[in-house]
Every structure is written in C-alpha cells, then in structure tokens.
Design a protein around this motif. Structure first.
Motif, PDB file in Angstrom:
ATOM      1  N   PRO A 154      26.385  50.670  61.360  1.00 12.97           N
ATOM      2  CA  PRO A 154      26.646  49.494  60.406  1.00 12.97           C
ATOM      3  C   PRO A 154      25.387  49.527  59.666  1.00 12.97           C
ATOM      4  CG  PRO A 154      27.405  48.784  62.764  1.00 12.97           C
ATOM      5  CD  PRO A 154      26.766  50.345  62.614  1.00 12.97           C
ATOM      6  N   ALA A 155      25.504  49.084  58.418  1.00  8.92           N
ATOM      7  CA  ALA A 155      24.504  48.845  57.419  1.00  8.92           C
ATOM      8  C   ALA A 155      23.755  47.540  57.817  1.00  8.92           C
ATOM      9  CB  ALA A 155      25.052  48.583  55.947  1.00  8.92           C
ATOM     10  N   CYS A 156      23.889  46.821  58.810  1.00 10.53           N
ATOM     11  CA  CYS A 156      23.100  45.695  58.799  1.00 10.53           C
ATOM     12  C   CYS A 156      22.355  45.934  60.393  1.00 10.53           C
ATOM     13  CB  CYS A 156      24.312  44.580  59.475  1.00 10.53           C
ATOM     14  SG  CYS A 156      25.437  44.814  60.763  1.00 10.53           S
ATOM     15  N   TYR A 157      22.157  46.970  60.942  1.00 10.84           N
ATOM     16  CA  TYR A 157      21.110  47.213  61.834  1.00 10.84           C
ATOM     17  C   TYR A 157      20.044  48.124  61.597  1.00 10.84           C
ATOM     18  CZ  TYR A 157      25.186  45.443  64.509  1.00 10.84           C
ATOM     19  OH  TYR A 157      26.454  44.784  64.961  1.00 10.84           O
ATOM     20  N   LEU A 158      19.090  47.505  60.894  1.00 11.14           N
ATOM     21  CA  LEU A 158      17.890  48.445  60.618  1.00 11.14           C
ATOM     22  C   LEU A 158      17.242  48.897  61.639  1.00 11.14           C
ATOM     23  CD1 LEU A 158      16.017  49.421  58.490  1.00 11.14           C
ATOM     24  CD2 LEU A 158      14.865  47.405  58.189  1.00 11.14           C
ATOM     25  N   VAL A 176      26.093  56.298  54.532  1.00 12.34           N
ATOM     26  CA  VAL A 176      25.385  54.930  54.879  1.00 12.34           C
ATOM     27  C   VAL A 176      24.643  54.221  53.743  1.00 12.34           C
ATOM     28  CG1 VAL A 176      23.729  54.104  56.533  1.00 12.34           C
ATOM     29  CG2 VAL A 176      25.130  56.099  57.215  1.00 12.34           C
ATOM     30  N   ALA A 177      24.136  54.837  52.800  1.00 14.01           N
ATOM     31  CA  ALA A 177      23.515  54.282  51.841  1.00 14.01           C
ATOM     32  C   ALA A 177      24.485  53.494  50.883  1.00 14.01           C
ATOM     33  CB  ALA A 177      22.714  55.266  50.952  1.00 14.01           C
ATOM     34  N   GLU A 178      25.589  54.143  50.615  1.00 11.29           N
ATOM     35  CA  GLU A 178      26.339  53.412  49.834  1.00 11.29           C
ATOM     36  C   GLU A 178      27.016  51.977  50.378  1.00 11.29           C
ATOM     37  OE1 GLU A 178      28.201  56.310  46.521  1.00 11.29           O
ATOM     38  OE2 GLU A 178      29.207  56.347  48.205  1.00 11.29           O
ATOM     39  N   GLU A 179      27.164  52.417  51.861  1.00 16.01           N
ATOM     40  CA  GLU A 179      27.727  50.986  52.402  1.00 16.01           C
ATOM     41  C   GLU A 179      26.707  50.017  52.498  1.00 16.01           C
ATOM     42  OE1 GLU A 179      30.483  48.744  54.014  1.00 16.01           O
ATOM     43  OE2 GLU A 179      31.072  50.805  53.796  1.00 16.01           O
ATOM     44  N   ALA A 180      25.462  50.527  52.899  1.00 17.65           N
ATOM     45  CA  ALA A 180      24.413  49.218  52.941  1.00 17.65           C
ATOM     46  C   ALA A 180      24.121  48.771  51.878  1.00 17.65           C
ATOM     47  CB  ALA A 180      23.111  50.087  53.580  1.00 17.65           C
ATOM     48  N   PHE A 186      19.138  50.785  52.721  1.00 20.45           N
ATOM     49  CA  PHE A 186      19.506  51.516  51.538  1.00 20.45           C
ATOM     50  C   PHE A 186      18.128  52.035  50.934  1.00 20.45           C
ATOM     51  CE2 PHE A 186      19.424  51.800  46.731  1.00 20.45           C
ATOM     52  CZ  PHE A 186      20.538  52.579  46.647  1.00 20.45           C
ATOM     53  N   ASN A 187      16.964  51.080  50.924  1.00 20.59           N
ATOM     54  CA  ASN A 187      15.629  51.793  50.510  1.00 20.59           C
ATOM     55  C   ASN A 187      15.212  52.471  51.580  1.00 20.59           C
ATOM     56  OD1 ASN A 187      16.034  49.769  48.245  1.00 20.59           O
ATOM     57  ND2 ASN A 187      14.821  48.316  49.156  1.00 20.59           N
ATOM     58  N   ALA A 188      15.381  52.610  52.839  1.00 20.71           N
ATOM     59  CA  ALA A 188      14.832  53.406  53.748  1.00 20.71           C
ATOM     60  C   ALA A 188      15.513  54.880  53.576  1.00 20.71           C
ATOM     61  CB  ALA A 188      15.029  52.756  55.205  1.00 20.71           C
ATOM     62  N   ILE A 189      16.785  54.743  53.279  1.00 22.58           N
ATOM     63  CA  ILE A 189      17.571  56.023  53.198  1.00 22.58           C
ATOM     64  C   ILE A 189      17.013  56.651  51.601  1.00 22.58           C
ATOM     65  CG2 ILE A 189      19.741  57.143  52.654  1.00 22.58           C
ATOM     66  CD1 ILE A 189      21.007  54.911  54.778  1.00 22.58           C
ATOM     67  N   MET A 190      16.892  55.861  50.875  1.00 24.47           N
ATOM     68  CA  MET A 190      16.611  56.481  49.404  1.00 24.47           C
ATOM     69  C   MET A 190      15.062  56.839  49.215  1.00 24.47           C
ATOM     70  SD  MET A 190      19.800  56.414  48.054  1.00 24.47           S
ATOM     71  CE  MET A 190      19.147  56.989  46.296  1.00 24.47           C
ATOM     72  N   ALA A 191      14.320  56.343  50.062  1.00 21.11           N
ATOM     73  CA  ALA A 191      12.896  56.807  50.301  1.00 21.11           C
ATOM     74  C   ALA A 191      12.943  58.316  50.884  1.00 21.11           C
ATOM     75  CB  ALA A 191      12.107  55.837  51.227  1.00 21.11           C
ATOM     76  N   GLN A 192      13.909  58.914  51.368  1.00 22.49           N
ATOM     77  CA  GLN A 192      13.861  60.130  51.966  1.00 22.49           C
ATOM     78  C   GLN A 192      13.967  61.389  50.693  1.00 22.49           C
ATOM     79  OE1 GLN A 192      13.479  60.477  55.312  1.00 22.49           O
ATOM     80  NE2 GLN A 192      13.344  58.246  55.667  1.00 22.49           N
ATOM     81  N   PRO A 193      13.424  62.467  51.296  1.00 21.34           N
ATOM     82  CA  PRO A 193      13.336  63.494  50.177  1.00 21.34           C
ATOM     83  C   PRO A 193      14.538  63.754  49.688  1.00 21.34           C
ATOM     84  CG  PRO A 193      11.902  64.056  51.852  1.00 21.34           C
ATOM     85  CD  PRO A 193      12.500  62.818  52.369  1.00 21.34           C
ATOM     86  N   HIS A 194      15.521  63.951  50.706  1.00 21.18           N
ATOM     87  CA  HIS A 194      17.040  64.398  50.242  1.00 21.18           C
ATOM     88  C   HIS A 194      17.880  63.389  51.154  1.00 21.18           C
ATOM     89  CE1 HIS A 194      15.563  67.866  48.317  1.00 21.18           C
ATOM     90  NE2 HIS A 194      14.961  68.059  49.268  1.00 21.18           N
ATOM     91  N   ILE A 195      19.223  63.122  50.755  1.00 22.51           N
ATOM     92  CA  ILE A 195      20.100  62.533  51.403  1.00 22.51           C
ATOM     93  C   ILE A 195      21.604  63.695  51.634  1.00 22.51           C
ATOM     94  CG2 ILE A 195      19.523  60.213  51.074  1.00 22.51           C
ATOM     95  CD1 ILE A 195      21.460  59.740  48.953  1.00 22.51           C
ATOM     96  N   TYR A 196      22.452  63.377  52.583  1.00 22.26           N
ATOM     97  CA  TYR A 196      23.116  64.639  52.735  1.00 22.26           C
ATOM     98  C   TYR A 196      24.604  63.850  52.573  1.00 22.26           C
ATOM     99  CZ  TYR A 196      19.090  67.030  53.936  1.00 22.26           C
ATOM    100  OH  TYR A 196      17.938  67.335  53.941  1.00 22.26           O
ATOM    101  N   SER A 197      25.586  64.705  52.414  1.00 24.34           N
ATOM    102  CA  SER A 197      26.760  64.039  52.329  1.00 24.34           C
ATOM    103  C   SER A 197      27.649  64.836  53.734  1.00 24.34           C
ATOM    104  CB  SER A 197      27.760  64.760  50.948  1.00 24.34           C
ATOM    105  OG  SER A 197      29.145  64.259  51.428  1.00 24.34           O
TER     106      SER A 197
END
Length: 366
Positions: free
Chosen positions: A110-114, A128-132, A141-152
């Motif tokens: 869930p997008a509410c449990y950092l 997860v990024a779009e749900e957050a 959202f910021n924690a995920i987007m700070a990664q070098p890559h995100i994956y589908s």
C-alpha cells in the motif's frame, strides 16, 4: 452449486448482494456474480457469513474471499497456486503474509506505509509510484522516483505479474490507481437479446478488472418501481482533478513521465493526426472508444502512419483489438487508399486486384 446453473435475474437480490445482505437464489448470470463479488469485497460480515460457502466454487469467488480476509487483517488459507490481488489494512498482516512460504506473488505494498516499504526493500515499480502519487503519498513516490531506474512488473490490464526479464520503464498511465477504481457503473436489467445501444449483460466491461466486479453498483433509478428500495437521486459526475493536466498535453510535448490522469483523451488525438511516436507510447493493449475511427483518419492523411500501420505485426495487433471484421476491413481500405493517393500502386496490380485483395478491403473513398 445448483444456483450457478440458473439464469433467472431478480433485481432485488442483486441489490441485496451488493449491500452484503444475502446471496441470490440464482447466480447463473455474470451480472449476479459481479454483484456477489462486490458485496464480498465491501462487506466483511457478508464474506464471513453466507458467502463463505462460495470458497472454492469459482476462482473469482475464492480470490475475492481471500482479498477480503487480507483486508480484514487475517491470513487466508493459501494454496500453492493462489494469487493475492488485494492488500491488508495493517502492516503486520502484510509482513506475516509475505513470510508465508506458499505465497507465489504479492501485489504492490500500500502506498501509505513508507517505513514498511523501505524495510521490505522491494524493487522500485511503476505501479507503486503511480498508486502512491494518486493517493497523495509523496514520501513513497519521491523515494521511488529517486532511484536510478523504476521497473514495470505488474500488468493491470491482465492482472498478471512478470518477474522474468524485468525492464526499466516510465510512468505511462497504465496503472489502475485507486481513484479510478472508485468510479462505479450502475447495472441495468440483462436481456437475452438487445437491439438498441448498451450491453445486453446489464453492465459494460471495464478496462481494468482488478476487483473482478467490474466496479458494479446499484442502479441510479428503481428499475422495476419496487417500493422497498429507495435510490438516491442521480448526482452530476464531478470533473476529476487530474483532467486539466492531461488536457494540457494536447498542445504540449509529452514529458518523460506522464502526470496522473486518464490518458484516453490523448490517444485518439495521436491517432487522428497520425503521430506515430505519441500513438505508440500512449496506446493501450485494448482499443478505446473512437480510437479505430481516429486511426482510419490518421491513415488517410498521413502516409508514414499508413506505412507503419501496414506492417504485418501492426495488422495482427489491430485484428486482435478492433471488434468485428468490418473495422479491420475499413482500416485496410484506408491503407490502400492512402497508397493510391501517394501514387504507390505496388499493392494494387491492375490485372490482379480482385485476386490479391478482397473487394471488402478496396477503398470507396479516395
């Protein structure tokens, strides 16, 4: 179960199932089963009561009962091939569930449990990024987007998870986020045959089937005029807060990551103007309303779009997503027309037109 073989429909029982008040006497119609699934997912007492007997009868019933158990902070009895398609409301349940050895795959947290999300050290995923972002949790959202890559990893169209050959991806508006799933459709009376507009099944198939209930809810009006059910007056549909951000992209370049919203407004425009780059990025694996007509228009007015669409792999894809044979024939006729207008008759040998190309695929307008 005998009731699954009967096609009788009772509106009052369908409404009672949605409200979690009782199982219908007959569940042969898909609409009735959708109402039962909706009741299970929204009413824990209904899932623990009369609906409990449905466990193992049909796969969609079992999944819904398992999902409701998880949302109620209970770990269901999971078989080796079980798929969990919803998440619990307490982090302790999720942690225990992930330690269960028989779990094959789990959905995004869930997008509410950092804290829990960071503790699990899961792969940074697009879904997860779009749900957050959709739920206002900027921390995840910021924690995920700070990664070098995100994956589908998750495919919300088919409700599948692919863990092999995972590739980096962008935010492309293909996640069924919670605000979109909260948009309900009101069922109507199913008919054996239907000569007008609308669905004979009493509902319209939805793009995303994560809840497996087609977002079904009670009708806006009392269909049969029954006095025992009081329905609220229809409310005007509010404009989604993300509508403006998507509309602004009609006249602007696409960003690397699409903003939150429904990109359906952008897909027909890309096809209408024959913009290959925008169309390939934005299109969905299922055709949306009006898209096939815009494709035909784009082919007529853009030679490069017609050339791209004439490739065998694109024709095969069109065959799979365009309903009916007439739509595909119209598309092929438009391709032939565009090449004729471009003085390319290599596809239409004068002496063998009727031999190589069916008459139904020859253009009527050039």
């Amino acid at each position: 179960m005998a009731r699954l073989s009967h096609l009788a429909f009772r509106e009052s029982e369908a409404i009672a199932a949605i409200r979690g008040q009782g199982l219908p006497s007959f569940m042969g119609r898909q609409l009735i089963r959708l109402c039962v699934i909706s009741g299970i997912r929204h009413h824990p007492a209904f899932a623990e009561g009369p609906s409990k007997a449905l466990h193992g009868i049909l796969l969609e019933f079992t999944r819904s009962l398992n999902a409701q158990a998880i949302m109620s902070n209970r770990i269901p009895d999971i078989g080796e091939d079980a798929q969990i398609d919803d998440f619990p409301t307490a982090s302790g349940t999720l942690t225990s569930l992930m330690k269960t050895p028989t779990v094959v795959s789990l959905p995004d947290t869930p997008a509410c449990y950092l804290d829990l999300y960071l503790e699990l050290e899961v792969l940074p995923k697009v879904s997860v990024a779009e749900e957050a972002r959709a739920n206002g949790n900027t921390a995840i959202f910021n924690a995920i987007m700070a990664q070098p890559h995100i994956y589908s990893v998750m495919d919300d169209y088919t409700r599948t998870i692919s863990l092999s050959n995972v590739q980096p991806a962008l935010l492309n508006g293909d996640t069924a986020v919670r605000p979109m799933l909260d948009i309900k459709q009101h069922f109507s009376i199913p008919h054996a045959r239907w000569y007008g507009y609308g669905s004979s099944n009493g509902f319209e198939p939805q793009r995303y089937g994560l809840g497996e209930d087609m977002n079904i809810t009670e009708p806006e009006i009392n269909i049969y005029g029954l006095d025992e059910y009081i329905f609220p007056a229809p409310k005007p549909k509010p404009t989604p807060p993300w509508a403006a951000s998507m509309a602004s992209l009609l006249a602007n370049p696409l960003p690397q990551d699409l903003p939150m919203g429904d990109k359906d407004i952008l897909i027909p425009m890309a096809a209408y103007y024959g913009d290959i780059d925008r169309y390939v990025r934005l299109r969905r694996p299922v055709i949306i309303r009006g898209e096939n007509y815009c494709i035909v228009r784009g082919i007529y007015h853009n030679t490069m779009f017609a050339n791209w669409f004439s490739r065998p792999e694109n024709i095969e894809r069109a065959l799979a997503i365009i309903p009916g044979s007439n739509g595909l024939q119209t598309l092929k006729a438009a391709i032939h027309a565009r090449f004729i207008m471009s003085n390319d008759l290599s596809r239409l040998p004068p002496d063998e037109i009727t031999k190589k190309i069916p008459v139904s695929e020859l253009p009527h307008l050039i």
